[in-house]
Design a protein around this motif. Structure first.
Motif, PDB file in Angstrom:
ATOM      1  N   SER A   1      44.705  41.318  48.120  1.00 41.54           N
ATOM      2  CA  SER A   1      43.432  40.867  47.565  1.00 41.54           C
ATOM      3  C   SER A   1      43.653  39.974  46.350  1.00 41.54           C
ATOM      4  CB  SER A   1      42.579  42.085  47.178  1.00 41.54           C
ATOM      5  OG  SER A   1      41.352  41.685  46.613  1.00 41.54           O
ATOM      6  N   LEU A   2      44.644  40.329  45.533  1.00 42.70           N
ATOM      7  CA  LEU A   2      44.957  39.514  44.350  1.00 42.70           C
ATOM      8  C   LEU A   2      45.431  38.128  44.753  1.00 42.70           C
ATOM      9  CD1 LEU A   2      45.367  39.213  41.304  1.00 42.70           C
ATOM     10  CD2 LEU A   2      47.660  40.201  41.603  1.00 42.70           C
ATOM     11  N   ILE A   3      46.279  38.077  45.746  1.00 45.16           N
ATOM     12  CA  ILE A   3      46.794  36.781  46.212  1.00 45.16           C
ATOM     13  C   ILE A   3      45.651  35.917  46.744  1.00 45.16           C
ATOM     14  CG2 ILE A   3      48.253  35.649  47.937  1.00 45.16           C
ATOM     15  CD1 ILE A   3      50.153  38.060  47.704  1.00 45.16           C
ATOM     16  N   ILE A   4      44.775  36.533  47.535  1.00 43.84           N
ATOM     17  CA  ILE A   4      43.617  35.803  48.064  1.00 43.84           C
ATOM     18  C   ILE A   4      42.740  35.307  46.915  1.00 43.84           C
ATOM     19  CG2 ILE A   4      41.492  35.982  49.416  1.00 43.84           C
ATOM     20  CD1 ILE A   4      42.913  38.038  51.180  1.00 43.84           C
ATOM     21  N   GLY A   5      42.536  36.182  45.922  1.00 43.83           N
ATOM     22  CA  GLY A   5      41.699  35.811  44.794  1.00 43.83           C
ATOM     23  C   GLY A   5      42.274  34.684  43.967  1.00 43.83           C
ATOM     24  N   LEU A   6      43.615  34.595  43.908  1.00 47.94           N
ATOM     25  CA  LEU A   6      44.253  33.536  43.137  1.00 47.94           C
ATOM     26  C   LEU A   6      44.314  32.216  43.906  1.00 47.94           C
ATOM     27  CD1 LEU A   6      47.228  35.535  41.559  1.00 47.94           C
ATOM     28  CD2 LEU A   6      45.203  34.671  40.369  1.00 47.94           C
ATOM     29  N   VAL A   7      44.428  32.315  45.217  1.00 46.60           N
ATOM     30  CA  VAL A   7      44.570  31.111  46.047  1.00 46.60           C
ATOM     31  C   VAL A   7      43.210  30.495  46.374  1.00 46.60           C
ATOM     32  CG1 VAL A   7      45.313  30.236  48.298  1.00 46.60           C
ATOM     33  CG2 VAL A   7      46.775  31.841  47.018  1.00 46.60           C
ATOM     34  N   LYS A   8      42.276  31.359  46.725  1.00 44.76           N
ATOM     35  CA  LYS A   8      40.962  30.855  47.151  1.00 44.76           C
ATOM     36  C   LYS A   8      40.143  30.376  45.956  1.00 44.76           C
ATOM     37  CE  LYS A   8      36.964  32.185  49.954  1.00 44.76           C
ATOM     38  NZ  LYS A   8      36.326  33.280  50.728  1.00 44.76           N
ATOM     39  N   LYS A   9      39.558  29.219  46.085  1.00 46.32           N
ATOM     40  CA  LYS A   9      38.728  28.666  45.020  1.00 46.32           C
ATOM     41  C   LYS A   9      37.269  28.656  45.452  1.00 46.32           C
ATOM     42  CE  LYS A   9      42.478  25.842  43.169  1.00 46.32           C
ATOM     43  NZ  LYS A   9      42.932  24.482  42.789  1.00 46.32           N
ATOM     44  N   PRO A  10      36.334  28.825  44.516  1.00 49.79           N
ATOM     45  CA  PRO A  10      36.593  29.074  43.095  1.00 49.79           C
ATOM     46  C   PRO A  10      37.117  30.485  42.853  1.00 49.79           C
ATOM     47  CG  PRO A  10      34.264  29.275  43.522  1.00 49.79           C
ATOM     48  CD  PRO A  10      34.893  28.795  44.820  1.00 49.79           C
ATOM     49  N   ARG A  11      38.007  30.612  41.872  1.00 49.52           N
ATOM     50  CA  ARG A  11      38.570  31.916  41.573  1.00 49.52           C
ATOM     51  C   ARG A  11      37.538  32.822  40.912  1.00 49.52           C
ATOM     52  NH1 ARG A  11      44.240  29.673  38.981  1.00 49.52           N
ATOM     53  NH2 ARG A  11      45.196  28.990  40.940  1.00 49.52           N
ATOM     54  N   SER A  12      37.561  34.072  41.306  1.00 49.53           N
ATOM     55  CA  SER A  12      36.624  35.054  40.750  1.00 49.53           C
ATOM     56  C   SER A  12      37.364  36.019  39.839  1.00 49.53           C
ATOM     57  CB  SER A  12      35.929  35.836  41.880  1.00 49.53           C
ATOM     58  OG  SER A  12      35.212  36.929  41.367  1.00 49.53           O
ATOM     59  N   LYS A  13      36.951  36.072  38.585  1.00 49.33           N
ATOM     60  CA  LYS A  13      37.585  36.994  37.641  1.00 49.33           C
ATOM     61  C   LYS A  13      37.352  38.446  38.052  1.00 49.33           C
ATOM     62  CE  LYS A  13      37.275  33.952  33.596  1.00 49.33           C
ATOM     63  NZ  LYS A  13      36.749  33.801  32.213  1.00 49.33           N
ATOM     64  N   VAL A  14      36.190  38.685  38.644  1.00 53.08           N
ATOM     65  CA  VAL A  14      35.888  40.051  39.089  1.00 53.08           C
ATOM     66  C   VAL A  14      36.840  40.466  40.208  1.00 53.08           C
ATOM     67  CG1 VAL A  14      34.162  41.551  40.133  1.00 53.08           C
ATOM     68  CG2 VAL A  14      33.472  39.873  38.407  1.00 53.08           C
ATOM     69  N   THR A  15      37.039  39.576  41.169  1.00 51.48           N
ATOM     70  CA  THR A  15      37.947  39.858  42.290  1.00 51.48           C
ATOM     71  C   THR A  15      39.364  40.111  41.784  1.00 51.48           C
ATOM     72  OG1 THR A  15      36.664  38.573  43.873  1.00 51.48           O
ATOM     73  CG2 THR A  15      38.999  38.913  44.371  1.00 51.48           C
ATOM     74  N   ILE A  16      39.811  39.249  40.869  1.00 50.51           N
ATOM     75  CA  ILE A  16      41.161  39.397  40.324  1.00 50.51           C
ATOM     76  C   ILE A  16      41.268  40.695  39.517  1.00 50.51           C
ATOM     77  CG2 ILE A  16      42.826  38.411  38.703  1.00 50.51           C
ATOM     78  CD1 ILE A  16      41.801  35.639  39.542  1.00 50.51           C
ATOM     79  N   GLY A  17      40.237  40.994  38.757  1.00 41.74           N
ATOM     80  CA  GLY A  17      40.251  42.212  37.952  1.00 41.74           C
ATOM     81  C   GLY A  17      40.315  43.471  38.802  1.00 41.74           C
ATOM     82  N   ILE A  18      39.495  43.510  39.860  1.00 43.00           N
ATOM     83  CA  ILE A  18      39.499  44.677  40.754  1.00 43.00           C
ATOM     84  C   ILE A  18      40.866  44.822  41.413  1.00 43.00           C
ATOM     85  CG2 ILE A  18      38.559  45.604  42.907  1.00 43.00           C
ATOM     86  CD1 ILE A  18      35.865  44.387  42.125  1.00 43.00           C
ATOM     87  N   ALA A  19      41.450  43.695  41.821  1.00 44.96           N
ATOM     88  CA  ALA A  19      42.762  43.738  42.470  1.00 44.96           C
ATOM     89  C   ALA A  19      43.836  44.255  41.509  1.00 44.96           C
ATOM     90  CB  ALA A  19      43.135  42.351  42.977  1.00 44.96           C
ATOM     91  N   LEU A  20      43.772  43.823  40.268  1.00 47.88           N
ATOM     92  CA  LEU A  20      44.754  44.273  39.276  1.00 47.88           C
ATOM     93  C   LEU A  20      44.631  45.780  39.033  1.00 47.88           C
ATOM     94  CD1 LEU A  20      44.647  41.356  36.669  1.00 47.88           C
ATOM     95  CD2 LEU A  20      46.518  41.937  38.235  1.00 47.88           C
TER      96      LEU A  20
END
Length: 267
Positions: free
Chosen positions: A62-81
């Motif tokens: 999920s983190l990789i998808i969140g970093l690659v897919k634009k626009p990046r979502s801070k919420v998505t990255i945060g949940i993944a972390l």
């Protein structure tokens, strides 16, 4: 929540599920839905790390998808972390528990290793009825005790007495000082009650006080006995199940000894 991607929702659900799973494993054992081997060994220490790994991998994806897919979502990255860090922290606690078990290989500890306090016939009957571990002779090498079959050679040659003296060197009998046997028995019983023990039984004539300590999560029961002699009090704490007690019995004796010492004015 509606704007979250499907993989973020999955990771979020797994983050919520993880603590619930381990609570179910622990409390299910406590209330008797399954045995301790199922709850602690199978569900917690065997399946638990696998579950943590699965959650971490899904969160990483999920983190990789969140970093690659634009626009990046801070919420998505945060949940993944969080989905990566939480399993990592829980896995670290598992490794710490395994290390602690290795440092505390036995589950029967006493302040007198030459002549450990004996339990009453009533307590022994309860232990037998519950299928508890048999009490071991403190002078017998672990290699001669069935439960410790397969133990490392450096451990197998040692007896309970040697391990206790090496590992819990600070444990010692409590001098009575000027306290009478009756006062000491009453002090031990009171201390056990304050520590949350149940089934406390006192016998002034025999100079013995017994109680049962129970852990919150898994409901593991340990039998504790104090022997009030002519000049000192000896303590013993024994787990009913399991091989290692993770140091719980020694800690319990130290706390019980300290509480009794305060009541009778000793150290």
């Amino acid at each position: 929540m509606k704007n979250l991607s499907w993989h973020s929702k999955l990771v979020l659900a797994l983050i919520v599920f993880l603590p619930i799973y381990f609570m179910i494993a622990a409390l299910g054992t406590k209330v008797g839905l399954w045995g301790w081997v199922t709850g602690l060994v199978s569900m917690t220490f065997t399946a638990g790390p696998i579950l943590l790994g699965i959650v971490a991998v899904i969160a990483l994806i999920s983190l990789i998808i969140g970093l690659v897919k634009k626009p990046r979502s801070k919420v998505t990255i945060g949940i993944a972390l969080v989905g990566i860090v939480l399993p990592a922290l829980m896995f670290t606690s598992f490794m710490s528990a395994r290390s602690t078990a290795g440092e505390n290989p036995i589950h029967d500890v006493a302040t007198d290793t030459a002549d450990p306090p004996a339990f009453s016939a009533e307590t022994m009957a309860v232990r037998e009825e519950s299928g508890a571990n048999p009490l071991s002779d403190y002078q017998t090498p672990l290699s001669e005790i069935e439960m410790y079959a397969g133990a490392a050679p450096e451990l197998a040659i040692k007896s309970h007495a040697q391990i206790i003296n090496d590992t819990y060197a600070d444990l010692s009998p409590l001098p009575l000082g000027g306290a009478s046997r009756a006062d000491a028995v009453a002090a031990v019983a009171a201390a056990m009650g304050n520590m949350g023990f149940v089934d406390i039984r006192s016998d002034v004539e025999q100079g013995r006080v017994e109680g049962v300590a129970e852990t919150f999560w898994y409901g593991f029961k340990d039998d504790v006995v104090a022997r009030v002699g002519e000049s000192e009090i000896d303590f013993r704490s024994v787990s009913r199940v399991g091989r290692s007690d993770l140091g719980a019995n020694a800690k319990r004796i130290a706390e019980l000894r300290g509480r009794v010492a305060e009541q009778i004015g000793q150290r």
